[in-house]
Enzyme design. Structure first.
Site, PDB file in Angstrom:
ATOM      1  CB  SER A  54      41.905  44.429  41.281  1.00  0.00           C
ATOM      2  OG  SER A  54      43.095  45.091  40.868  1.00  0.00           O
ATOM      3  CB  VAL A  59      42.993  34.905  44.245  1.00  0.00           C
ATOM      4  CG1 VAL A  59      42.047  33.910  43.575  1.00  0.00           C
ATOM      5  CG2 VAL A  59      43.417  34.372  45.609  1.00  0.00           C
ATOM      6  CB  CYS A  60      42.741  38.792  40.458  1.00  0.00           C
ATOM      7  SG  CYS A  60      41.363  39.149  41.558  1.00  0.00           S
ATOM      8  CB  SER A  61      47.830  38.098  39.361  1.00  0.00           C
ATOM      9  OG  SER A  61      48.249  37.632  40.619  1.00  0.00           O
ATOM     10  CB  SER A  63      42.307  33.331  37.975  1.00  0.00           C
ATOM     11  OG  SER A  63      42.086  34.697  37.750  1.00  0.00           O
TER      12      SER A  63
END
Length: 168
Positions: A54, A59-61, A63
């Site tokens: 999500s 970490v997702c944002s 990347s």
């Protein structure tokens, strides 16, 4: 099936990532304007697929921001960020963060991309979401690099993915 972890707890995926040297599996994804795009629509460019659970997690944002900055400047290259987030959430994130160099794609309808690429989590608290992966395709849609990040809370190997793009 890949054995990965989330906070140290075991999680399994629906299969394994496509083999390096194989053709990228076909799948239909949804853009932020709600139009549909197939993986084959990306042929003719080098492709970096940044895949994650999500966009609304740290970490997702990170990347997305990292690949927006680094990979998007490469010639004849497109960076696609793929999750099961609704296209509205993806668009809102990009607007708030000033993300302009990546294409956000959603697999929210049936998770077909996650299933065909073997990266859907089949258990754990993120069940049915995508595991954290990076896949690089060459201009013919052939898989040149894959990374199944072993711990969901860790970042991908940006350097290795970028080197695969430059070598492809």
């Amino acid at each position: 099936m890949a054995n990965i972890t989330l906070g140290g707890n075991p999680v399994h995926t629906s299969g394994n990532l496509p083999q390096v040297g194989s053709k990228a599996p076909e799948a239909i994804l949804v853009k932020t304007d709600l139009s549909k795009m197939s993986v084959s629509d990306l042929q003719g460019k080098k492709v970096l697929m940044n895949i994650f659970p999500s966009v609304n997690t740290g970490v997702c944002s990170k990347s997305v921001r990292q690949f927006n900055q680094e990979a998007a400047e490469l010639d004849n290259t497109v960076v696609v960020c793929i999750s099961r987030d609704l296209p509205f959430a993806q668009q809102q994130f990009c607007a708030a963060e000033g993300i302009e160099n990546v294409e956000m794609l959603s697999d929210y309808i049936a998770g077909a991309f996650g299933k065909s690429y073997g990266l859907e989590m089949t258990d754990g608290i993120f069940e049915a979401l995508h595991s954290r992966c990076v896949i690089v395709l060459d201009t013919d849609g052939t898989v040149r690099y894959t990374e199944q990040v072993p711990e969901i809370g860790e970042e991908p190997n940006y350097k290795a993915a970028l080197e695969a793009l430059m070598d492809g």
